[in-house]
Design a protein around this motif. Structure first.
Motif, PDB file in Angstrom:
ATOM      1  N   GLN A 155      -2.961  10.328  10.862  1.00  0.00           N
ATOM      2  CA  GLN A 155      -3.044  11.626  10.202  1.00  0.00           C
ATOM      3  C   GLN A 155      -2.751  12.722  11.211  1.00  0.00           C
ATOM      4  O   GLN A 155      -3.472  12.855  12.208  1.00  0.00           O
ATOM      5  N   ALA A 156      -1.695  13.467  10.948  1.00  0.00           N
ATOM      6  CA  ALA A 156      -1.337  14.612  11.773  1.00  0.00           C
ATOM      7  C   ALA A 156      -2.017  15.854  11.208  1.00  0.00           C
ATOM      8  O   ALA A 156      -2.364  15.897  10.024  1.00  0.00           O
ATOM      9  N   PRO A 157      -2.196  16.891  12.029  1.00  0.00           N
ATOM     10  CA  PRO A 157      -2.861  18.115  11.559  1.00  0.00           C
ATOM     11  C   PRO A 157      -2.164  18.692  10.338  1.00  0.00           C
ATOM     12  O   PRO A 157      -0.936  18.826  10.312  1.00  0.00           O
ATOM     13  N   GLY A 158      -2.934  18.985   9.299  1.00  0.00           N
ATOM     14  CA  GLY A 158      -2.391  19.592   8.097  1.00  0.00           C
ATOM     15  C   GLY A 158      -1.656  18.642   7.173  1.00  0.00           C
ATOM     16  O   GLY A 158      -1.047  19.077   6.188  1.00  0.00           O
ATOM     17  N   ARG A 159      -1.706  17.348   7.482  1.00  0.00           N
ATOM     18  CA  ARG A 159      -0.987  16.372   6.659  1.00  0.00           C
ATOM     19  C   ARG A 159      -1.937  15.312   6.145  1.00  0.00           C
ATOM     20  O   ARG A 159      -3.044  15.147   6.635  1.00  0.00           O
ATOM     21  N   GLU A 160      -1.489  14.574   5.135  1.00  0.00           N
ATOM     22  CA  GLU A 160      -2.282  13.480   4.604  1.00  0.00           C
ATOM     23  C   GLU A 160      -2.224  12.291   5.557  1.00  0.00           C
ATOM     24  O   GLU A 160      -1.340  12.198   6.405  1.00  0.00           O
ATOM     25  N   ARG A 161      -3.172  11.387   5.374  1.00  0.00           N
ATOM     26  CA  ARG A 161      -3.179  10.167   6.177  1.00  0.00           C
ATOM     27  C   ARG A 161      -2.089   9.227   5.651  1.00  0.00           C
ATOM     28  O   ARG A 161      -1.994   8.982   4.449  1.00  0.00           O
ATOM     29  N   ASP A 162      -1.278   8.710   6.575  1.00  0.00           N
ATOM     30  CA  ASP A 162      -0.133   7.875   6.221  1.00  0.00           C
ATOM     31  C   ASP A 162      -0.274   6.464   6.774  1.00  0.00           C
ATOM     32  O   ASP A 162      -0.823   6.257   7.860  1.00  0.00           O
TER      33      ASP A 162
END
Length: 125
Positions: free
Chosen positions: A38-45
């Motif tokens: 999970q990158a900042p501001g993004r959903e967990r992938d």
């Protein structure tokens, strides 16, 4: 059940890192294992998954050919070898375990029963 992730850090683009996730409190070989990020501001992938006996693996397109997931059932540990790292790989990386039947290899977050606390990977350009 505990999943303890380690091995993250700050590296430069093109470098390699190896993440580890040690499990306890579960019958390890009954579970498929995966890494998500999970990158900042993004959903967990989804990043990669490995089946119960390591006979099958799956990867996100973004990491195919660069990342390798593996497991050691005797050590109750799953690994993520990350090569040719890119700045876009910067994220918090989580390991997860899913109850699996035979060669079942889930790749969606909702299938995973247990999660580790995560480890930060930062790739500078």
């Amino acid at each position: 059940v505990q999943l303890q992730a380690s091995g993250g850090g700050l590296v430069q683009a093109g470098d390699s890192l190896r993440l580890s996730c040690a499990a306890s409190g579960l019958t390890f070989s009954n579970y498929a294992l995966a890494w998500f990020r999970q990158a900042p501001g993004r959903e967990r992938d989804f990043v990669g998954a490995v089946g119960r006996w390591a006979s099958s693996t799956a990867y996100a397109d973004s990491v195919k050919g660069r990342f390798t997931i593996s497991r050691d059932n005797a050590k109750k540990t799953v690994y993520l070898q990350m090569d040719s790292l890119k700045p876009d790989d910067t994220a918090f990386y989580y390991c997860a375990a899913a109850r699996a039947i035979l060669t079942d290899l889930p790749t969606t977050e909702g299938r995973y029963n247990y999660w580790g606390q995560g480890t930060q990977v930062t790739v500078s350009s």
